[in-house]
Design a protein around this motif. Sequence first.
Motif, PDB file in Angstrom:
ATOM      1  N   SER A 115       0.688  -1.223   0.066  1.00 35.31           N
ATOM      2  CA  SER A 115      -0.011  -0.095   0.096  1.00 35.31           C
ATOM      3  C   SER A 115       0.841   1.482   0.050  1.00 35.31           C
ATOM      4  CB  SER A 115      -0.943   0.012   1.268  1.00 35.31           C
ATOM      5  OG  SER A 115      -0.136   0.048   2.282  1.00 35.31           O
ATOM      6  N   HIS A 116       2.065   1.239   0.244  1.00 34.93           N
ATOM      7  CA  HIS A 116       3.117   2.246   0.319  1.00 34.93           C
ATOM      8  C   HIS A 116       2.869   3.148   1.911  1.00 34.93           C
ATOM      9  CE1 HIS A 116       3.865   1.328  -3.877  1.00 34.93           C
ATOM     10  NE2 HIS A 116       4.889   2.080  -3.645  1.00 34.93           N
ATOM     11  N   ASN A 117       1.806   3.026   2.298  1.00 33.28           N
ATOM     12  CA  ASN A 117       1.555   3.870   3.708  1.00 33.28           C
ATOM     13  C   ASN A 117       2.544   3.745   4.497  1.00 33.28           C
ATOM     14  OD1 ASN A 117      -1.027   3.904   2.491  1.00 33.28           O
ATOM     15  ND2 ASN A 117      -2.110   2.792   3.954  1.00 33.28           N
ATOM     16  N   CYS A 118       3.477   2.876   4.765  1.00 29.20           N
ATOM     17  CA  CYS A 118       4.469   2.829   5.670  1.00 29.20           C
ATOM     18  C   CYS A 118       5.524   3.723   5.248  1.00 29.20           C
ATOM     19  CB  CYS A 118       4.955   1.398   6.045  1.00 29.20           C
ATOM     20  SG  CYS A 118       5.384   0.658   4.547  1.00 29.20           S
ATOM     21  N   ILE A 119       5.622   3.813   4.062  1.00 27.69           N
ATOM     22  CA  ILE A 119       7.090   4.545   3.476  1.00 27.69           C
ATOM     23  C   ILE A 119       6.403   5.988   3.474  1.00 27.69           C
ATOM     24  CG2 ILE A 119       8.224   4.998   1.360  1.00 27.69           C
ATOM     25  CD1 ILE A 119       7.624   2.285   0.284  1.00 27.69           C
ATOM     26  N   GLU A 120       5.320   6.335   3.319  1.00 28.56           N
ATOM     27  CA  GLU A 120       4.925   7.889   3.461  1.00 28.56           C
ATOM     28  C   GLU A 120       4.859   8.122   4.920  1.00 28.56           C
ATOM     29  OE1 GLU A 120       1.098   7.948   1.504  1.00 28.56           O
ATOM     30  OE2 GLU A 120       2.002   7.295  -0.444  1.00 28.56           O
ATOM     31  N   ALA A 121       4.333   7.398   6.020  1.00 33.70           N
ATOM     32  CA  ALA A 121       4.161   7.648   7.216  1.00 33.70           C
ATOM     33  C   ALA A 121       5.746   7.636   7.936  1.00 33.70           C
ATOM     34  CB  ALA A 121       3.629   6.692   8.015  1.00 33.70           C
ATOM     35  N   CYS A 122       6.678   6.991   7.468  1.00 29.16           N
ATOM     36  CA  CYS A 122       8.024   7.151   8.320  1.00 29.16           C
ATOM     37  C   CYS A 122       8.663   8.354   8.099  1.00 29.16           C
ATOM     38  CB  CYS A 122       8.993   5.937   7.572  1.00 29.16           C
ATOM     39  SG  CYS A 122      10.421   6.073   8.543  1.00 29.16           S
ATOM     40  N   PRO A 123       9.098   9.001   9.221  1.00 27.37           N
ATOM     41  CA  PRO A 123       9.680  10.340   9.172  1.00 27.37           C
ATOM     42  C   PRO A 123      11.244  10.160   9.207  1.00 27.37           C
ATOM     43  CG  PRO A 123       9.217   9.556  11.459  1.00 27.37           C
ATOM     44  CD  PRO A 123       8.861   8.485  10.410  1.00 27.37           C
ATOM     45  N   TYR A 124      11.676   9.173   8.909  1.00 29.86           N
ATOM     46  CA  TYR A 124      13.195   8.766   8.634  1.00 29.86           C
ATOM     47  C   TYR A 124      13.544   8.549   7.258  1.00 29.86           C
ATOM     48  CZ  TYR A 124      13.029   8.701  13.464  1.00 29.86           C
ATOM     49  OH  TYR A 124      12.759   9.110  15.011  1.00 29.86           O
ATOM     50  N   THR A 149      22.316  17.337  13.032  1.00 23.73           N
ATOM     51  CA  THR A 149      21.842  17.539  11.809  1.00 23.73           C
ATOM     52  C   THR A 149      21.464  16.390  10.915  1.00 23.73           C
ATOM     53  OG1 THR A 149      24.179  17.823  10.768  1.00 23.73           O
ATOM     54  CG2 THR A 149      23.066  19.613  11.657  1.00 23.73           C
ATOM     55  N   LEU A 150      21.788  15.029  11.342  1.00 23.77           N
ATOM     56  CA  LEU A 150      21.226  13.925  10.630  1.00 23.77           C
ATOM     57  C   LEU A 150      19.940  13.883  10.521  1.00 23.77           C
ATOM     58  CD1 LEU A 150      22.522  11.422   9.036  1.00 23.77           C
ATOM     59  CD2 LEU A 150      22.386  10.164  11.226  1.00 23.77           C
ATOM     60  N   GLY A 151      19.450  13.846   9.353  1.00 20.33           N
ATOM     61  CA  GLY A 151      17.995  13.746   9.167  1.00 20.33           C
ATOM     62  C   GLY A 151      17.292  14.978   8.915  1.00 20.33           C
ATOM     63  N   ARG A 152      17.831  16.231   9.307  1.00 22.63           N
ATOM     64  CA  ARG A 152      17.127  17.419   9.235  1.00 22.63           C
ATOM     65  C   ARG A 152      17.898  18.487   8.932  1.00 22.63           C
ATOM     66  NH1 ARG A 152      16.263  19.901  15.057  1.00 22.63           N
ATOM     67  NH2 ARG A 152      17.834  18.698  16.385  1.00 22.63           N
ATOM     68  N   PRO A 153      17.642  19.634   8.184  1.00 23.57           N
ATOM     69  CA  PRO A 153      18.400  20.605   8.092  1.00 23.57           C
ATOM     70  C   PRO A 153      18.495  21.547   9.158  1.00 23.57           C
ATOM     71  CG  PRO A 153      16.262  21.076   7.157  1.00 23.57           C
ATOM     72  CD  PRO A 153      16.355  19.607   7.885  1.00 23.57           C
ATOM     73  N   ALA A 154      19.689  22.370   9.174  1.00 23.41           N
ATOM     74  CA  ALA A 154      19.966  23.141  10.261  1.00 23.41           C
ATOM     75  C   ALA A 154      20.200  24.630   9.526  1.00 23.41           C
ATOM     76  CB  ALA A 154      20.947  22.928  11.180  1.00 23.41           C
ATOM     77  N   ARG A 155      19.707  25.848  10.383  1.00 24.85           N
ATOM     78  CA  ARG A 155      20.225  26.984   9.861  1.00 24.85           C
ATOM     79  C   ARG A 155      21.461  27.350   9.996  1.00 24.85           C
ATOM     80  NH1 ARG A 155      15.583  30.662  12.031  1.00 24.85           N
ATOM     81  NH2 ARG A 155      16.079  29.608  13.997  1.00 24.85           N
ATOM     82  N   SER A 156      22.224  28.180   9.237  1.00 22.59           N
ATOM     83  CA  SER A 156      23.385  28.731   9.551  1.00 22.59           C
ATOM     84  C   SER A 156      23.415  29.767  10.464  1.00 22.59           C
ATOM     85  CB  SER A 156      24.266  28.915   8.181  1.00 22.59           C
ATOM     86  OG  SER A 156      24.384  27.892   7.588  1.00 22.59           O
ATOM     87  N   PRO A 157      24.255  30.161  11.193  1.00 20.40           N
ATOM     88  CA  PRO A 157      24.282  31.396  12.329  1.00 20.40           C
ATOM     89  C   PRO A 157      24.611  32.420  11.546  1.00 20.40           C
ATOM     90  CG  PRO A 157      26.283  30.047  12.569  1.00 20.40           C
ATOM     91  CD  PRO A 157      25.420  29.204  11.772  1.00 20.40           C
ATOM     92  N   GLN A 158      24.169  33.625  11.970  1.00 24.35           N
ATOM     93  CA  GLN A 158      24.603  34.938  11.301  1.00 24.35           C
ATOM     94  C   GLN A 158      25.575  35.420  12.083  1.00 24.35           C
ATOM     95  OE1 GLN A 158      23.283  35.661   8.492  1.00 24.35           O
ATOM     96  NE2 GLN A 158      22.132  33.696   8.455  1.00 24.35           N
TER      97      GLN A 158
END
Length: 305
Positions: free
Chosen positions: A146-155, A281-290
């Motif tokens: 069904s692909h539901n699990c692939i869409e639901a996984c946040p990783y 930062t693995l798995g999500r972006p982080a903003r660069s400091p100003q």
Amino acid sequence: MQRILGRGRDSLIAELRRAHPEAFNRPYGADSGLRLEGVLEGGEMGRVLIIDTTRVTVANCQIACKDEHCGNDWSPIAKPQPLTGQFWNKVVDRVRGQVPKVRVTYEHTICQHCDDAPCVKACSEKAIYKRPDGIVIIDPTVCRGSHNCIEACPYPGVIFFNEDLQIAQKCTFCAHLLDQGWSETRCSEVCPTGAFTFGDEDEPRMKELIAQAEVLRPELGTKPRVYYIGLPRMFVAGCVYDPEADEILEGALVTLTPAGSAGGAAVPVNDGLSGGLAGPTLGRPARSPQPPPGPRLPTSSGTSG
């Protein structure tokens, strides 16, 4: 496909078969009643994997996973993994920054075997279940694609779809081997650098390592069973230039203020490379400091996201 990386597997299985013949005549799965390795009904210890990213330098784990699952049918734990297109266990190299200030880190993607797994809730066929030892399994005999699990996984990149078999597939923590008496997964068994540690969460050595580790995206509340030590942080690199003196400053103290933040972090300038300025930062972006006003800090920054 015959395994080529295992150490003494055949002799181990033969010994277990002689000692526990009844265990090898029962099916695997949630209802098999198969309990080995001292795991007891009603009081079972959860399996966890701890990955020290500072020690990840080779891809033995990735190769061993392929060796174990490509061409081998371990139903109802897993159907064969395709030779190409899927890596249930993958080493990813990240190059961050700009020359000459560059950092290379070796990160790792794998199913997190969450205690509160979104994939389990999303599966309309009820093909995904959590074993008493904490391992999350997609039963290939029940999955209908069904692909539901692939869409639901946040990783990202840990659940795959097998086009030939029309089923979802992922890491199983080598549950078929654990049910035969193994105490290691193939990836932890072959790791030569000690980056992978697998075991029961109640073991003293595992508790010690978990205290030093963290999980990916804890804000999701999924309660992963994969822990990481030494996750890469965002880094800032460069030189502090004083335009009035027209020179590079040595030993300066620079205050870096992330965008939208009132405070800042004071960072001493030594070799022009500093770290630990942001969370994992693995798995999500982080903003660069100003950079703050005043002497400008020409930065070469990067994240692993």
